[in-house]
Design a protein around this motif. Structure first.
Motif, PDB file in Angstrom:
ATOM      1  N   SER A  52      43.377  34.416  54.687  1.00 57.21           N
ATOM      2  CA  SER A  52      44.005  35.014  53.507  1.00 57.21           C
ATOM      3  C   SER A  52      44.391  36.451  53.837  1.00 57.21           C
ATOM      4  O   SER A  52      45.091  37.113  53.077  1.00 57.21           O
ATOM      5  CB  SER A  52      43.086  34.960  52.291  1.00 57.21           C
TER       6      SER A  52
ATOM      7  N   VAL B  39      47.789  37.405  53.487  1.00 54.85           N
ATOM      8  CA  VAL B  39      48.337  37.910  52.236  1.00 54.85           C
ATOM      9  C   VAL B  39      48.881  39.331  52.440  1.00 54.85           C
ATOM     10  O   VAL B  39      49.920  39.695  51.895  1.00 54.85           O
ATOM     11  CB  VAL B  39      47.245  37.932  51.136  1.00 54.85           C
TER      12      VAL B  39
ATOM     13  N   VAL C 100      41.732  44.334  42.925  1.00 53.15           N
ATOM     14  CA  VAL C 100      41.313  43.729  44.195  1.00 53.15           C
ATOM     15  C   VAL C 100      40.372  44.616  45.005  1.00 53.15           C
ATOM     16  O   VAL C 100      39.440  44.099  45.639  1.00 53.15           O
ATOM     17  CB  VAL C 100      42.549  43.339  45.033  1.00 53.15           C
TER      18      VAL C 100
ATOM     19  N   VAL D 156      36.830  44.031  44.241  1.00 54.12           N
ATOM     20  CA  VAL D 156      36.431  42.696  44.706  1.00 54.12           C
ATOM     21  C   VAL D 156      36.199  42.716  46.219  1.00 54.12           C
ATOM     22  O   VAL D 156      35.208  42.163  46.722  1.00 54.12           O
ATOM     23  CB  VAL D 156      37.507  41.641  44.342  1.00 54.12           C
TER      24      VAL D 156
ATOM     25  N   LEU E 293      32.788  41.945  48.187  1.00 51.46           N
ATOM     26  CA  LEU E 293      32.781  40.987  49.299  1.00 51.46           C
ATOM     27  C   LEU E 293      32.139  41.601  50.538  1.00 51.46           C
ATOM     28  O   LEU E 293      31.311  40.986  51.199  1.00 51.46           O
ATOM     29  CB  LEU E 293      34.219  40.573  49.641  1.00 51.46           C
TER      30      LEU E 293
ATOM     31  N   PHE F  72      48.829  36.128  44.608  1.00 51.00           N
ATOM     32  CA  PHE F  72      48.173  35.405  45.702  1.00 51.00           C
ATOM     33  C   PHE F  72      47.028  36.235  46.279  1.00 51.00           C
ATOM     34  O   PHE F  72      45.957  35.714  46.620  1.00 51.00           O
ATOM     35  CB  PHE F  72      49.221  35.083  46.767  1.00 51.00           C
ATOM     36  N   TYR F  73      47.263  37.524  46.327  1.00 49.21           N
ATOM     37  CA  TYR F  73      46.293  38.503  46.820  1.00 49.21           C
ATOM     38  C   TYR F  73      45.043  38.477  45.932  1.00 49.21           C
ATOM     39  O   TYR F  73      43.900  38.396  46.417  1.00 49.21           O
ATOM     40  CB  TYR F  73      47.028  39.825  46.743  1.00 49.21           C
ATOM     41  N   VAL F  74      45.230  38.463  44.621  1.00 47.02           N
ATOM     42  CA  VAL F  74      44.111  38.392  43.667  1.00 47.02           C
ATOM     43  C   VAL F  74      43.379  37.059  43.836  1.00 47.02           C
ATOM     44  O   VAL F  74      42.140  37.005  43.858  1.00 47.02           O
ATOM     45  CB  VAL F  74      44.627  38.559  42.219  1.00 47.02           C
TER      46      VAL F  74
ATOM     47  N   ALA G 113      43.172  35.144  46.478  1.00 47.45           N
ATOM     48  CA  ALA G 113      42.414  35.119  47.729  1.00 47.45           C
ATOM     49  C   ALA G 113      41.128  35.926  47.611  1.00 47.45           C
ATOM     50  O   ALA G 113      40.060  35.491  48.061  1.00 47.45           O
ATOM     51  CB  ALA G 113      43.276  35.660  48.868  1.00 47.45           C
ATOM     52  N   ALA G 114      41.220  37.101  46.985  1.00 46.53           N
ATOM     53  CA  ALA G 114      40.036  37.965  46.867  1.00 46.53           C
ATOM     54  C   ALA G 114      38.957  37.290  46.019  1.00 46.53           C
ATOM     55  O   ALA G 114      37.780  37.245  46.403  1.00 46.53           O
ATOM     56  CB  ALA G 114      40.440  39.304  46.262  1.00 46.53           C
ATOM     57  N   PHE G 115      39.344  36.739  44.875  1.00 48.78           N
ATOM     58  CA  PHE G 115      38.349  36.106  44.003  1.00 48.78           C
ATOM     59  C   PHE G 115      37.843  34.791  44.603  1.00 48.78           C
ATOM     60  O   PHE G 115      36.698  34.408  44.374  1.00 48.78           O
ATOM     61  CB  PHE G 115      38.915  35.884  42.600  1.00 48.78           C
TER      62      PHE G 115
END
Lengths: 311, 435
Positions: free
Chosen positions: A58, A61, A294, A297, A301, B105-107, B109-111
């Motif tokens: 990801s 992204v 983000v 988050v 992570l 998409f970024y959000v 992927a993070a969640f």
């Protein structure tokens, strides 16, 4: 053309830059990670797979972010960019696809043979080496990389060393092989940044055609790498990856500064290609909101990964 | 190389890329709902088996998400470097949607990372709550990118001057007439297909592995069929809205899809047939049905291809794709109804082997229907990239490397698909290593 408009265009270019920095950092960790499989550091490989797999790939992204930002903010420049960058981008995209298949096979499908692991490592390190050549083209306006082999080699080596440093730092384990790789990769990255980056940027006469001294655009890499060294020297001395991330950001910012105010040096100005006001405001606002959502988050992570690493 | 050949290779490249991407984003959008329902059942019943099942599917989701992320990156790159003239117009008008799609998409992927890392740390609603942003971001991502596609079919919110868009109104462009029907129809399709694939998996296990014939598996299959039932109904509603939209705004696409050459009052619905030298043979015509489906009036006049310049005709072959999509859709609805009739009569549907085998086939068939639907949408817009504004042959790059890419990338996609399927099989066999 007003100075304000030019400032706005450069500010909007900061959005793809932000994505490029994030991609360099997170992608660097990923691109270096297959080395864990090569060095037989099973603990490192297992940790990489286990703790990075939720966001494995990801990271792309952020790459999509760079592409989408350039396409949308400077869409008018795409016909020019396309003609210059197409072979490079298609090569990188193909390499990403090959790497994707290898990742799924090696890290999820249990491919343990040496050939697959070597191929994965080589392709992984080749991708940043290829992607960073965008800078060679956008700084020189010349799509033929053979005309700028000095820059190609210098930037490619720099990208690989940063990937090694980032990976080894992120998955640093005291007393393990990664410690030595971390040191080697980090100092190699520092040396290349300080000594070969100015040389690479100066290799083509058109690079700084506005008369600026090469050193005048090097302050980010010198400033941030000094910060990286200080980071290492502080009580965070074991956190190589933080120092490597700071250095990586410095390199990306330096290349950005060297290119301003052009989309493609020495003729295509950002101000001539920037999108309309509505899109600028929307994109800047959406980007800001996404960062607000983000970044916390990603921080959580990281803490989860760090907590698991200690156990 | 002439422009037409270059365009053909470019279209093949982006077509292959989109079809490959669709294989994975269908699950990227659809699976959060299914996993969420499974985890909700775990909370509701307190039965650990539901949670275990949800976790197992989340591992599958991760694998498909990875491949989808890679294929999405390929498309982003190709749009920029293969179709620069398209992006030069779309960028200023719809660029904000393109960009926001990337952020969504970024959000997601993070969640998703957070969701996967907290299986052992959080329980109940706290953990399920982390999946909600994943599902919402996936839906938002689909909405934003579909708005761009809808705008390509029904462009508005700007005018062209000297080959560039001016007087741009981005929100008018986004909320174009095609948006609602395209978005709702495709979203329902994603959920239906993901549920059909999961139901098919359990049906396969039921048929092939006696150890899998448990009450829990039967319940999970029933849950998936429940989702399919709801989505099947919605598919009919959104399909009807789509037909009415196309009749009003994209008459050339409808005429080609329905093999309607002549403008006709009380137009028939044309089914099947084969195309020879531009003429359809062996078709079955149901009188007045097309007029009724397209307008609600059995005697309404439907525009035929005779009203459209020959140079603007879409490829006539889309009639095959349209018929295929509708036929599979009808078969799926029939299967769902049959399943629930059996369940209503016997309190179980797992005793019927033909129904179980049909469920096994339902997953791949639903995916084929999805692909056919997008083929109708995309090929039906030809010869334009942006309907009425930009012809496809004018949108493509002049660089000859498109030809090499059009050959190499499909090979890479096949390799990725084979490897992904192989790992999925290993996961099914319990050899997976996804943490």
């Amino acid at each position: 053309m007003t100075a304000d408009y030019q400032t706005a265009a450069v500010a909007m270019a900061g959005i793809p830059l932000a994505f490029a920095i994030l991609y360099s950092i997170f992608g660097g960790i990923e691109f270096g990670l297959p080395l864990a499989a090569l060095t037989h550091d099973k603990a490192g490989a297992a940790r990489g797979r286990r703790y990075f797999s939720p966001i494995w790939e990801s990271t792309n992204v952020f790459l999509v972010g760079v592409v989408a930002a350039v396409m949308t903010i400077f869409g008018a420049g795409l016909p020019i960019l396309s003609s210059l960058l197409q072979p490079l981008w298609l090569l990188a995209a193909g390499a990403l696809a090959v790497r994707g298949a290898l990742i799924v096979g090696v890290f999820y499908g249990g491919w343990t043979n040496w050939t697959a692991r070597v191929l994965l490592a080589v392709v992984s390190l080749a991708i940043p080496a290829v992607l960073i050549q965008n800078s060679t083209i956008m700084l020189t306006g010349d799509g033929d990389l053979l005309n700028h082999l000095g820059m190609v080699v210098a930037l490619g080596t720099l990208a690989i060393s940063l990937a090694v440093a980032l990976w080894a730092g992120y998955f640093y384990t005291p007393g393990k092989t990664t410690r030595d790789l971390a040191r080697l990769g980090f100092w190699l990255a520092i040396m290349l940044s300080w000594f070969t980056l100015p040389l690479a940027i100066a290799l083509d006469g058109s690079v700084l055609s506005d008369g600026r001294n090469v050193l005048s655009v090097m302050w980010p890499v010198y400033g941030l790498s000094l910060l990286a060294v200080l980071t290492l020297a502080s009580e965070w001395r074991r956190r190589y990856w933080v120092a490597s991330a700071v250095l990586t950001a410095g390199v990306a910012i330096t290349l950005f500064v060297a290119q301003m105010p052009y989309l493609v040096r020495p003729t295509v100005l950002l101000t001539d290609m920037v999108t309309n006001g509505f899109s600028q405001i929307w994109i800047a606002t959406a980007f800001g909101l996404a960062v607000v959502v983000v970044v916390p988050v990603l921080f959580v992570l990281h803490r989860l990964v760090a907590t698991d690493s200690r156990h | 190389m002439d422009t037409l050949t270059q365009t053909a290779f470019g279209r093949a490249l982006i077509g292959d890329s989109l079809m490959f991407h669709l294989l994975f984003i269908t699950f990227g959008v659809g699976m959060p709902l299914l996993i969420g329902l499974l985890e909700y059942m775990a909370i509701k019943t307190g039965d650990a088996k539901w949670r275990h099942t949800a976790r197992s599917w989340s591992k599958v989701f991760i694998l498909l998400f990875i491949t989808g992320a890679i294929s999405g990156t390929m498309i982003a790159v190709q749009l920029g470097v293969v179709w620069p003239q398209f992006m030069a117009i779309a960028g200023p008008v719809m660029g904000f949607a393109f960009f926001s799609e990337g952020l969504a998409f970024y959000v997601e992927a993070a969640f998703l990372g957070l969701y996967m890392l907290t299986w052992d740390r959080l329980k109940g609603w706290a953990h399920l709550g982390l999946l909600i942003p994943v599902g919402v971001a996936a839906a938002a991502s689909a909405f934003l990118i579909t708005s761009v596609n809808a705008w390509m079919n029904a462009p508005q919110g700007f005018r062209m001057e000297n080959g560039l868009p001016v007087d741009i109104e981005p929100l008018v462009a986004m909320f174009n007439p095609a948006l609602f029907t395209t978005f709702t129809h495709s979203m329902v399709g994603y959920y239906l297909t993901a549920a059909a694939a999961a139901a098919g998996y359990y049906a396969w296990c039921w048929l092939r592995r006696p150890a899998a014939r448990t009450k829990h598996h039967s319940q999970v299959m029933g849950l998936m069929l429940g989702v399919m039932l709801v989505m099947g109904v919605l598919m009919g509603v959104t399909g009807d809205a789509s037909a009415k939209y196309i009749a009003k705004y994209e008459p050339a696409k409808l005429a080609a899809a329905e093999a309607l050459f002549t403008t006709t009052a009380g137009a028939p619905l044309t089914i099947g047939g084969w195309l020879v030298d531009g003429v359809w043979h062996g078709t079955i015509a149901i009188p007045n049905l097309l007029s009724w489906l397209a307008t609600g009036n059995m005697n309404a006049t439907i525009q035929g291809l005779d009203q459209i310049p020959r140079s603007d005709w879409p490829p006539l072959q889309i009639h095959y794709f349209f018929d295929g999509m509708v036929a599979i859709g009808m078969a799926l609805v029939g299967l769902i109804v049959l399943y629930w009739l059996l369940y209503w009569k016997r309190r179980t549907a797992t005793t019927s082997r033909p129904v179980l085998w049909a469920l096994v086939a339902a997953g791949p068939l639903a995916m084929i229907a999805m692909q056919l639907g997008w083929l109708v949408t995309e090929i039906g817009r030809q010869p334009y990239t942006i309907a009425g504004i930009l012809r496809t042959q004018d949108a493509i790059t002049a660089s000859p490397s498109v030809v090499r890419a059009a050959v190499v990338f499909p090979v890479l996609y096949i390799v990725m698909l084979v490897v992904t399927l192989w790992v999925l099989v290993r996961m099914h066999q319990g050899k997976e290593r996804v943490s």
